[in-house]
Design an enzyme around this catalytic site. Structure first.
Site, PDB file in Angstrom:
ATOM      1  N   ASP A 181       0.933  -1.151  -0.003  1.00 57.28           N
ATOM      2  CA  ASP A 181       0.171   0.082  -0.033  1.00 57.28           C
ATOM      3  C   ASP A 181       0.791   1.064   0.099  1.00 57.28           C
ATOM      4  O   ASP A 181       1.589   1.530   0.942  1.00 57.28           O
ATOM      5  CB  ASP A 181      -0.861  -0.060   1.399  1.00 57.28           C
ATOM      6  CG  ASP A 181      -2.116   1.344   1.143  1.00 57.28           C
ATOM      7  OD1 ASP A 181      -2.860   1.162   0.560  1.00 57.28           O
ATOM      8  OD2 ASP A 181      -1.568   2.263   1.939  1.00 57.28           O
ATOM      9  N   TYR A 189       2.915   9.572   0.376  1.00 56.96           N
ATOM     10  CA  TYR A 189       3.907   8.693   1.151  1.00 56.96           C
ATOM     11  C   TYR A 189       5.281   9.155   0.744  1.00 56.96           C
ATOM     12  O   TYR A 189       6.382   8.860   1.534  1.00 56.96           O
ATOM     13  CB  TYR A 189       3.568   7.286   1.353  1.00 56.96           C
ATOM     14  CG  TYR A 189       2.175   6.970   1.954  1.00 56.96           C
ATOM     15  CD1 TYR A 189       1.445   7.814   2.763  1.00 56.96           C
ATOM     16  CD2 TYR A 189       1.751   5.826   1.810  1.00 56.96           C
ATOM     17  CE1 TYR A 189       0.306   7.609   3.005  1.00 56.96           C
ATOM     18  CE2 TYR A 189       0.423   5.237   2.187  1.00 56.96           C
ATOM     19  CZ  TYR A 189      -0.196   6.387   2.748  1.00 56.96           C
ATOM     20  OH  TYR A 189      -1.686   5.938   3.136  1.00 56.96           O
ATOM     21  N   LYS A 207      -2.432   5.880  -4.244  1.00 62.41           N
ATOM     22  CA  LYS A 207      -3.572   6.707  -4.009  1.00 62.41           C
ATOM     23  C   LYS A 207      -3.344   8.210  -4.612  1.00 62.41           C
ATOM     24  O   LYS A 207      -2.306   8.600  -4.811  1.00 62.41           O
ATOM     25  CB  LYS A 207      -3.878   6.992  -2.627  1.00 62.41           C
ATOM     26  CG  LYS A 207      -3.916   5.664  -1.690  1.00 62.41           C
ATOM     27  CD  LYS A 207      -4.243   5.925  -0.374  1.00 62.41           C
ATOM     28  CE  LYS A 207      -3.844   4.669   0.638  1.00 62.41           C
ATOM     29  NZ  LYS A 207      -2.433   4.303   0.631  1.00 62.41           N
ATOM     30  N   HIS A 222      -7.561   9.296  -2.209  1.00 60.71           N
ATOM     31  CA  HIS A 222      -6.904   9.201  -0.666  1.00 60.71           C
ATOM     32  C   HIS A 222      -7.993   9.963   0.213  1.00 60.71           C
ATOM     33  O   HIS A 222      -8.123   9.338   1.310  1.00 60.71           O
ATOM     34  CB  HIS A 222      -5.633   9.962  -0.527  1.00 60.71           C
ATOM     35  CG  HIS A 222      -4.661   9.574   0.529  1.00 60.71           C
ATOM     36  ND1 HIS A 222      -3.390   9.357   0.140  1.00 60.71           N
ATOM     37  CD2 HIS A 222      -5.082   9.113   1.761  1.00 60.71           C
ATOM     38  CE1 HIS A 222      -2.821   8.965   1.362  1.00 60.71           C
ATOM     39  NE2 HIS A 222      -3.813   8.754   2.177  1.00 60.71           N
ATOM     40  N   ILE A 262     -13.760  -7.493  23.245  1.00 62.99           N
ATOM     41  CA  ILE A 262     -13.321  -6.433  22.208  1.00 62.99           C
ATOM     42  C   ILE A 262     -14.392  -5.561  21.983  1.00 62.99           C
ATOM     43  O   ILE A 262     -13.984  -4.143  21.918  1.00 62.99           O
ATOM     44  CB  ILE A 262     -12.672  -7.182  21.018  1.00 62.99           C
ATOM     45  CG1 ILE A 262     -11.433  -7.653  21.419  1.00 62.99           C
ATOM     46  CG2 ILE A 262     -12.339  -6.058  20.019  1.00 62.99           C
ATOM     47  CD1 ILE A 262     -10.992  -8.700  20.423  1.00 62.99           C
TER      48      ILE A 262
END
Ligand SMILES: NC(=O)c1ccc[n+]([C@@H]2O[C@H](COP(=O)([O-])OP(=O)(O)OC[C@H]3O[C@@H](n4cnc5c(N)ncnc54)[C@H](OP(=O)(O)O)[C@@H]3O)[C@@H](O)[C@H]2O)c1
Length: 319
Positions: free
Chosen positions: A53, A58, A88, A121, A287
């Site tokens: 990913d 990034y 993205k 994104h 949880i």
């Protein structure tokens, strides 16, 4: 290994391949220099990761592409088709005519002919080249998606999807889309369980990819509520697992696809060991009691002069 992931964009003829769903690695936010991340990405392929990913934001598209080339050169994989690469569209290109050029630029950086999945994104548009003071513009949900559909039709993206979309924004998108989104990538972990969104996506056939599955452990100062949750730790101790493995397994049992980032060889391997055991209903029930808190909030992109006046508005009240 179980194969349980079959999705695609109905109508596009493109399908996400099931065999790649179980091994996915995020590439955002590591403090390591890129040159040190590259050999670790190759290690990840050697360890069995097949889904990477990345994103324009990034700055890791080049090293992901270099890792693919090195893995091919070393014979770790026989063909690029064995990998599943997601990238993205950044907010500065979130506009009808900018989508295709942005993907072409990502492909150039990756050194690839196509990506397996291209995502919007954020449902946010910001002004291009304005690096110091970010100015938000109107995000055209329909027009931007038409640009994504064009990428899919040209075969540059095998599948297309979105990220950080609420149920309300997905509904608007579905009303306007010719090719429905295959994926919504969102924050999803035991401290942000997103039950409403999970049910909505299941009902619409949209796969949910879970980012920050460990709550971006160690990334936000003072925010360790996922991995250090006492409930999670108790379950992990009783099951002889780590807290990280419990949360990754929990996401999988909810029908989500965790995208976890580790650039530590041991933890990379540890995070893959979630496929041959199950949490019991009782453990899942415990949880569910974990207090809920969203971690990823782009507060700098909302405000009086922005399209969304508040985070509440950005998330359409799903906060
Ligand atoms: N679409 C979006 O808007 C969006 C937003 C955020 C993230 N993402 C994607 O999702 C990926 C994952 O999210 P994330 O990077 O925010 O955070 P994350 O995967 O929840 O957490 C990463 C942190 O956890 C540590 N870690 C990994 N495995 C561990 C384990 N078994 N035990 C203890 N610590 C462990 C890592 O350190 P070590 O490296 O030292 O192991 C790293 O500091 C990103 O890399 C990116 O690809 C997408």
């Amino acid at each position: 290994m179980a194969i349980d992931f079959a999705c695609g964009n109905p109508g596009s003829g493109a399908e996400l391949r099931p065999q790649d769903a179980n091994h996915r690695l995020g590439t955002a936010g590591s403090k390591l220099p890129l040159a040190e991340q590259l050999p670790l990405l190759v290690e990840a392929i050697a360890a069995g990761y097949r889904h990477f990913d990345t994103a324009t934001l990034y700055g890791t598209e080049e090293i992901v592409g270099q890792a693919v080339a090195e893995a091919l050169g070393r014979g770790l994989i026989k063909s690029r088709d064995e990998l599943f690469i997601t990238t993205k569209l950044w907010c500065s290109d979130a506009e009808h005519d900018l989508v295709l050029p942005a993907l072409n630029e990502s492909l150039r950086k990756l050194g690839l002919q196509y990506v397996d999945l291209y995502l919007i994104h954020w449902p946010i548009r910001i002004q291009k080249d304005d690096t110091n003071s970010i100015k938000t513009l109107h995000f055209d949900i329909k027009g931007t998606w038409e640009g994504m559909e064009e990428c899919c039709r040209r075969g540059l993206a095998k599948s297309i999807g979105v990220s950080n979309y609420s149920c309300a924004k997905l509904s608007t998108l579905l009303e306007n889309a010719t090719i429905p989104p295959a994926v919504n990538q969102v924050e999803l972990n035991v401290s942000w369980q997103q039950q409403k969104l999970m049910e909505f996506c299941k009902d619409k056939g949209i796969h949910v990819c879970a980012f920050s599955p460990l709550g971006a452990y160690g990334s936000y100062s003072g925010y360790n509520v996922v991995v250090e949750s006492p409930i999670l730790k108790d379950i992990a101790t009783a099951r002889n697992k780590t807290a990280a493995q419990v949360v990754l397994r929990w996401i999988r049992q909810q029908g989500g696809i965790p995208i976890v980032r580790s650039f530590n060889k041991e933890r990379m391997k540890q995070n893959l060991q979630i496929f041959d055991w199950e949490l019991t209903d009782e453990e899942v029930g415990k949880i569910q009691q974990i207090p809920q808190q969203r971690a990823c909030n782009p507060a700098n992109l909302v405000g009086p002069h922005a399209q969304y006046k508040s985070l509440e508005e950005l998330w359409d009240g799903e906060i």
